[in-house]
Design an enzyme around this catalytic site. Sequence first.
Site, PDB file in Angstrom:
ATOM      1  N   ALA A   5       0.866  -1.187   0.000  1.00  0.00           N
ATOM      2  CA  ALA A   5       0.000   0.000   0.000  1.00  0.00           C
ATOM      3  C   ALA A   5       0.900   1.234   0.000  1.00  0.00           C
ATOM      4  O   ALA A   5       2.104   1.129   0.250  1.00  0.00           O
ATOM      5  CB  ALA A   5      -0.903   0.026   1.227  1.00  0.00           C
ATOM      6  N   LYS A   6       0.340   2.351  -0.301  1.00  0.00           N
ATOM      7  CA  LYS A   6       1.046   3.618  -0.122  1.00  0.00           C
ATOM      8  C   LYS A   6      -0.009   4.704  -0.057  1.00  0.00           C
ATOM      9  O   LYS A   6      -1.102   4.551  -0.609  1.00  0.00           O
ATOM     10  CB  LYS A   6       1.986   3.889  -1.306  1.00  0.00           C
ATOM     11  CG  LYS A   6       3.081   4.891  -1.006  1.00  0.00           C
ATOM     12  CD  LYS A   6       4.083   4.322  -0.017  1.00  0.00           C
ATOM     13  CE  LYS A   6       5.518   4.580  -0.375  1.00  0.00           C
ATOM     14  NZ  LYS A   6       6.399   3.536   0.090  1.00  0.00           N
TER      15      LYS A   6
END
Length: 418
Positions: free
Chosen positions: A106-107
């Site tokens: 994720a980011k």
Amino acid sequence: MSIYIGPVFDMARQQFELIADHLAIPADERPRLLYPKRAVAVSCPIHRDDGTTAVFQGYRVQHHLTLGPTKGGTRFALSVDIGEVAALAVWMSWKCALAGLPYGGAKGGITVDPRALSLRELEALSRRYMQEMIPFVGPHIDVMAPDMGTNEQVMAWFMDTYSMYQGRTVTEIVTGKPVATGGTLGRREATGRGVIHLAERALHLQGIAPTGATAIVQGFGNVGSVAAITAVERGMTVLGVSDHTACYFDPKGLDIAALAQHAATHGVLAGYSTEALFDPAELLAQRCDVLVPAAMERVITPDLAARLQCRVLAEGANGPTTPDADRVLEQRPEIFVIPDILCNAGGVVVSYFEWVQDLQQFFWTEAEVRDRLNQILDRSFAQVMARAHQDGVSTRTAAMAIGVEKVRDAKRMRGLFP
Ligand code: GLU
């Protein structure tokens, strides 16, 4: 058509297609592996110090849900857009899979220059961002961490905001927190130390003794500064460093302790020296044993790749080398590339340790953290070397092939749901 556009996502897509070709992944399986499962965009209003209201755009991309919760940093920078965040989330997936962590990538991020905010405004924006994300994150859903422009303090605000809404302290909602608020010993230093640990492994393979080797580090944030300090601790001489405000080079070696002190006091490298000032565009092309790009993505272009004079390229940043530059580097076997998803994995590996410790409320010593980190980095390094040798490919292709393959295998066995 897709919302994932821009040069950074194009780069992640190009890299993925190369790996998918290498692994002979059928065309109809590829979009499922490449495109993020979820993307959230939020508007974050805050009161400015002058009494006006300002709204900042924030994002969070969760790439795949196949192996467990998603994991990745939060970036506060003007470059942040959905394409960049998505590319960084994709890279986190391959990074976590290579290291054997039970996470998808994720980011997240906010399009903002955090230096243009007062401390009060930064706190308001950090809290508002986490509050907007509460429906979409959780200790078993998506676990945030620091990235460019954020730090331990921002993680403490995230954790506190989430905890206020739960009515109890939930330390395991973010990693990279201060030790005083449930963080782990050794997390802040983990990425930079990991970079140098792996650089030493690569130097040995190049027949160069780490003691007395020379290094150049681009970027003096959490990754670059710790990498420079660790390099000196290991007996290396750091010839050059830079950040967005200044670039210094001295063929006899820089005083890294003094530079770190200056950066801690002033927040930037500017103003440290006038004699050692150097052209930032030429820093990476100087002769050295270990070159550590630890700033932005896409700094090593084909032209620069042809002019590099290092023996080990240790990618502290995410995505510092473009696919075109990779092709140039593949023709330069004298340069050993430690690809980003291996080289900077120390951060997320110790984030994983922090999450495990918080879930168990059972804390480790710093020596335990370091030993286990080095074990995982050494295992990944050995796997990448074996795969590069076996398939006759670059270390980047080998590292990404291992990561992509693990995600693909899990998806194949589980079915379409995750
Ligand atoms: N932002 C870091 C990275 O790019 C760390 C992520 C994490 O610790 O979850 O790897």
